[in-house]
Design an enzyme around this catalytic site. Structure first.
Site, PDB file in Angstrom:
ATOM      1  N   ARG A 286      -9.991   0.636   8.303  1.00 50.75           N
ATOM      2  CA  ARG A 286      -9.579  -0.708   8.699  1.00 50.75           C
ATOM      3  C   ARG A 286     -10.665  -1.434   9.470  1.00 50.75           C
ATOM      4  NH1 ARG A 286      -3.693   0.345   8.704  1.00 50.75           N
ATOM      5  NH2 ARG A 286      -2.640  -1.583   9.230  1.00 50.75           N
TER       6      ARG A 286
ATOM      7  N   ARG B 210      -0.776  -8.506  13.561  1.00 49.58           N
ATOM      8  CA  ARG B 210      -1.277  -7.585  12.526  1.00 49.58           C
ATOM      9  C   ARG B 210      -2.110  -8.338  11.496  1.00 49.58           C
ATOM     10  NH1 ARG B 210       4.354  -5.075  11.007  1.00 49.58           N
ATOM     11  NH2 ARG B 210       3.299  -4.090   9.247  1.00 49.58           N
TER      12      ARG B 210
ATOM     13  N   LYS C 270       0.840  -1.212   0.000  1.00 51.17           N
ATOM     14  CA  LYS C 270       0.000   0.000   0.000  1.00 51.17           C
ATOM     15  C   LYS C 270       0.875   1.262   0.000  1.00 51.17           C
ATOM     16  CE  LYS C 270      -2.000  -1.159   3.934  1.00 51.17           C
ATOM     17  NZ  LYS C 270      -1.320  -2.438   4.274  1.00 51.17           N
TER      18      LYS C 270
ATOM     19  N   ARG D 164      10.913  -0.532  11.228  1.00 47.54           N
ATOM     20  CA  ARG D 164       9.790  -0.281  12.141  1.00 47.54           C
ATOM     21  C   ARG D 164       9.780  -1.240  13.314  1.00 47.54           C
ATOM     22  NH1 ARG D 164       4.569   0.396   8.330  1.00 47.54           N
ATOM     23  NH2 ARG D 164       3.738  -1.005   9.913  1.00 47.54           N
TER      24      ARG D 164
ATOM     25  N   ARG E 159      11.952  -4.999   5.218  1.00 48.68           N
ATOM     26  CA  ARG E 159      11.630  -3.597   4.893  1.00 48.68           C
ATOM     27  C   ARG E 159      12.446  -2.576   5.683  1.00 48.68           C
ATOM     28  NH1 ARG E 159       5.603  -1.617   5.497  1.00 48.68           N
ATOM     29  NH2 ARG E 159       5.889  -2.516   7.570  1.00 48.68           N
TER      30      ARG E 159
HETATM   31  P1  AP5 Z   1       4.814  -1.554   1.922  1.00 51.16           P
HETATM   32  O1  AP5 Z   1       4.465  -0.786   0.696  1.00 51.16           O
HETATM   33  O2  AP5 Z   1       5.553  -0.845   2.989  1.00 51.16           O
HETATM   34  O3  AP5 Z   1       3.540  -2.338   2.485  1.00 51.16           O
HETATM   35  P2  AP5 Z   1       2.244  -1.780   3.218  1.00 51.16           P
HETATM   36  O4  AP5 Z   1       1.059  -2.436   2.581  1.00 51.16           O
HETATM   37  O5  AP5 Z   1       2.258  -0.303   3.288  1.00 51.16           O
HETATM   38  O6  AP5 Z   1       2.459  -2.480   4.632  1.00 51.16           O
HETATM   39  P3  AP5 Z   1       2.392  -1.859   6.102  1.00 51.16           P
HETATM   40  O7  AP5 Z   1       3.208  -2.794   6.956  1.00 51.16           O
HETATM   41  O8  AP5 Z   1       2.762  -0.431   6.120  1.00 51.16           O
HETATM   42  O9  AP5 Z   1       0.905  -2.052   6.413  1.00 51.16           O
HETATM   43  P4  AP5 Z   1       0.263  -2.051   7.780  1.00 51.16           P
HETATM   44  O10 AP5 Z   1      -1.127  -1.990   7.376  1.00 51.16           O
HETATM   45  O11 AP5 Z   1       0.650  -3.202   8.649  1.00 51.16           O
HETATM   46  O12 AP5 Z   1       0.942  -0.803   8.546  1.00 51.16           O
HETATM   47  P5  AP5 Z   1       0.413   0.660   8.835  1.00 51.16           P
HETATM   48  O13 AP5 Z   1       1.578   1.560   8.878  1.00 51.16           O
HETATM   49  O14 AP5 Z   1      -0.720   0.997   7.971  1.00 51.16           O
HETATM   50  O15 AP5 Z   1       5.677  -2.827   1.420  1.00 51.16           O
HETATM   51  C1  AP5 Z   1       6.221  -3.757   2.340  1.00 51.16           C
HETATM   52  C2  AP5 Z   1       7.588  -4.250   1.836  1.00 51.16           C
HETATM   53  O16 AP5 Z   1       7.402  -5.013   0.645  1.00 51.16           O
HETATM   54  C3  AP5 Z   1       8.552  -3.118   1.455  1.00 51.16           C
HETATM   55  O17 AP5 Z   1       9.858  -3.467   1.850  1.00 51.16           O
HETATM   56  C4  AP5 Z   1       8.441  -3.019  -0.069  1.00 51.16           C
HETATM   57  O18 AP5 Z   1       9.639  -2.570  -0.665  1.00 51.16           O
HETATM   58  C5  AP5 Z   1       8.106  -4.443  -0.461  1.00 51.16           C
HETATM   59  N1  AP5 Z   1       7.191  -4.503  -1.622  1.00 51.16           N
HETATM   60  C6  AP5 Z   1       6.086  -3.721  -1.830  1.00 51.16           C
HETATM   61  N2  AP5 Z   1       5.483  -4.075  -2.987  1.00 51.16           N
HETATM   62  C7  AP5 Z   1       6.197  -5.124  -3.481  1.00 51.16           C
HETATM   63  C8  AP5 Z   1       6.064  -5.923  -4.660  1.00 51.16           C
HETATM   64  N3  AP5 Z   1       5.050  -5.744  -5.519  1.00 51.16           N
HETATM   65  N4  AP5 Z   1       6.985  -6.901  -4.870  1.00 51.16           N
HETATM   66  C9  AP5 Z   1       8.018  -7.106  -3.990  1.00 51.16           C
HETATM   67  N5  AP5 Z   1       8.197  -6.361  -2.867  1.00 51.16           N
HETATM   68  C10 AP5 Z   1       7.311  -5.386  -2.630  1.00 51.16           C
HETATM   69  O19 AP5 Z   1      -0.144   0.481  10.337  1.00 51.16           O
HETATM   70  C11 AP5 Z   1       0.736   0.239  11.418  1.00 51.16           C
HETATM   71  C12 AP5 Z   1      -0.053   0.147  12.726  1.00 51.16           C
HETATM   72  O20 AP5 Z   1      -0.701   1.420  12.984  1.00 51.16           O
HETATM   73  C13 AP5 Z   1      -1.202  -0.876  12.746  1.00 51.16           C
HETATM   74  O21 AP5 Z   1      -0.746  -2.172  13.083  1.00 51.16           O
HETATM   75  C14 AP5 Z   1      -2.113  -0.260  13.821  1.00 51.16           C
HETATM   76  O22 AP5 Z   1      -1.596  -0.502  15.126  1.00 51.16           O
HETATM   77  C15 AP5 Z   1      -2.007   1.234  13.552  1.00 51.16           C
HETATM   78  N6  AP5 Z   1      -3.019   1.721  12.578  1.00 51.16           N
HETATM   79  C16 AP5 Z   1      -2.767   2.288  11.351  1.00 51.16           C
HETATM   80  N7  AP5 Z   1      -3.905   2.627  10.732  1.00 51.16           N
HETATM   81  C17 AP5 Z   1      -4.910   2.261  11.549  1.00 51.16           C
HETATM   82  C18 AP5 Z   1      -6.343   2.334  11.451  1.00 51.16           C
HETATM   83  N8  AP5 Z   1      -6.931   2.845  10.353  1.00 51.16           N
HETATM   84  N9  AP5 Z   1      -7.066   1.870  12.495  1.00 51.16           N
HETATM   85  C19 AP5 Z   1      -6.481   1.359  13.598  1.00 51.16           C
HETATM   86  N10 AP5 Z   1      -5.133   1.252  13.759  1.00 51.16           N
HETATM   87  C20 AP5 Z   1      -4.357   1.699  12.746  1.00 51.16           C
HETATM   88 MG    MG Z   2       2.422   1.124   4.847  1.00 49.47          MG
END
Ligand code: AP5
Ligand code: MG
Length: 222
Positions: free
Chosen positions: A90, A174, A15, A163, A129
């Site tokens: 979410r 997660r 994402k 992270r 990552r």
């Molecule tokens: P990346 O693009 O970073 O993946 P992502 O989908 O953004 O994954 P996240 O880990 O950021 O998602 P998340 O939902 O767990 O975390 P968030 O910060 O939202 O890619 C990942 C890796 O893969 C990278 O190294 C990249 O280079 C590689 N990659 C990408 N695409 C690829 C491809 N096509 N092929 C090969 N490699 C690839 O949330 C964190 C925490 O915040 C949550 O756990 C929760 O506690 C809180 N939180 C956030 N939002 C909310 C909400 N709305 N409600 C409640 N709690 C929330």
């Molecule tokens: Mg992300």
């Protein structure tokens, strides 16, 4: 005309990676609740301290907090290129709140894009990552290594970090949170006729091309 989209998918689906590209290519504005929460915790606000432990465990923070963050961003100014909702909504309550908020602002939700991936690839993606603390550029030890000089290819910063929740234990939580609380949104948006999906297992460029196909040829100047 601005286009508002949701990128929906489990941790590591890509994402953030795709959102960054849409910002660069289309002048869209990325609204990542994860990034907002990490910013709040590093700036030491009371809310940031409250959510830190929850995030490190891999659980979701309360709807009230994240809806508040999104409301603040959406009401503080318009994004002419449109918004990318990354990691929000979410829960069903967040999805309803977003619909109400966009309605209130006279805006529409134009695309809900599910990024389909298999759980097996997520561990490798998450544990490999690293992210630039200055500009948010995303790297991966295998698929997109940090440049040899240790400087971010996008902004030149040397502050490239891992992270706290990118470990196997937190990832398990997660993923569980995703299946229990977030995946019902796939049915929710499907029922509304808004769900589209892309193959998140494809190479980064190929995923971008598939998303571009869904969004159409609109550019920054359109
Ligand atoms: P990346 O693009 O970073 O993946 P992502 O989908 O953004 O994954 P996240 O880990 O950021 O998602 P998340 O939902 O767990 O975390 P968030 O910060 O939202 O890619 C990942 C890796 O893969 C990278 O190294 C990249 O280079 C590689 N990659 C990408 N695409 C690829 C491809 N096509 N092929 C090969 N490699 C690839 O949330 C964190 C925490 O915040 C949550 O756990 C929760 O506690 C809180 N939180 C956030 N939002 C909310 C909400 N709305 N409600 C409640 N709690 C929330
Ligand atoms: Mg992300």
């Amino acid at each position: 005309m601005s286009t508002n989209i949701i990128l929906l998918g489990p941790p590591g689906a890509g994402k953030g990676t795709q959102a960054k590209r849409l910002v660069e290519e289309r002048g869209m504005v990325q609204l990542s609740t994860g990034d907002m929460l990490r910013e709040a915790r590093s700036s030491g606000t009371e809310m940031g301290q409250r959510v830190a432990a929850v995030m490190d465990r891999g659980e979701l923070v309360t709807d009230e907090i994240v809806i508040g963050l999104i409301r603040e961003k959406l009401t503080s100014g318009a994004a002419s290129g449109g918004y990318i909702f990354d990691g929000f909504p979410r829960t069903l309550a967040q999805a309803d709140a977003l619909a109400a908020l966009l309605d209130e602002l006279g805006q529409s939700l134009d695309h809900v894009i599910e990024m389909r991936v298999d759980d097996e690839v997520l561990v490798a993606r998450i544990t490999g990552r690293a992210t630039c603390a200055n500009c948010g550029e995303v790297y991966h030890d295998v698929t997109r290594p940090i440049p040899a000089d240790g400087k971010c290819a996008n902004c030149g910063s040397t502050e490239i970090k891992r992270r706290a929740d990118d470990n196997e234990d937190a990832l398990r939580t997660r993923l569980l949170a995703y299946y229990k609380q977030t995946s019902p949104l796939i049915g929710y948006y499907h029922a509304k006729g808004q769900l589209e999906s892309v193959d998140g297992l494809a190479a980064i460029e190929a995923v971008s091309a598939e998303i571009a196909g869904l969004l159409g040829q609109q550019t920054q100047d359109a």
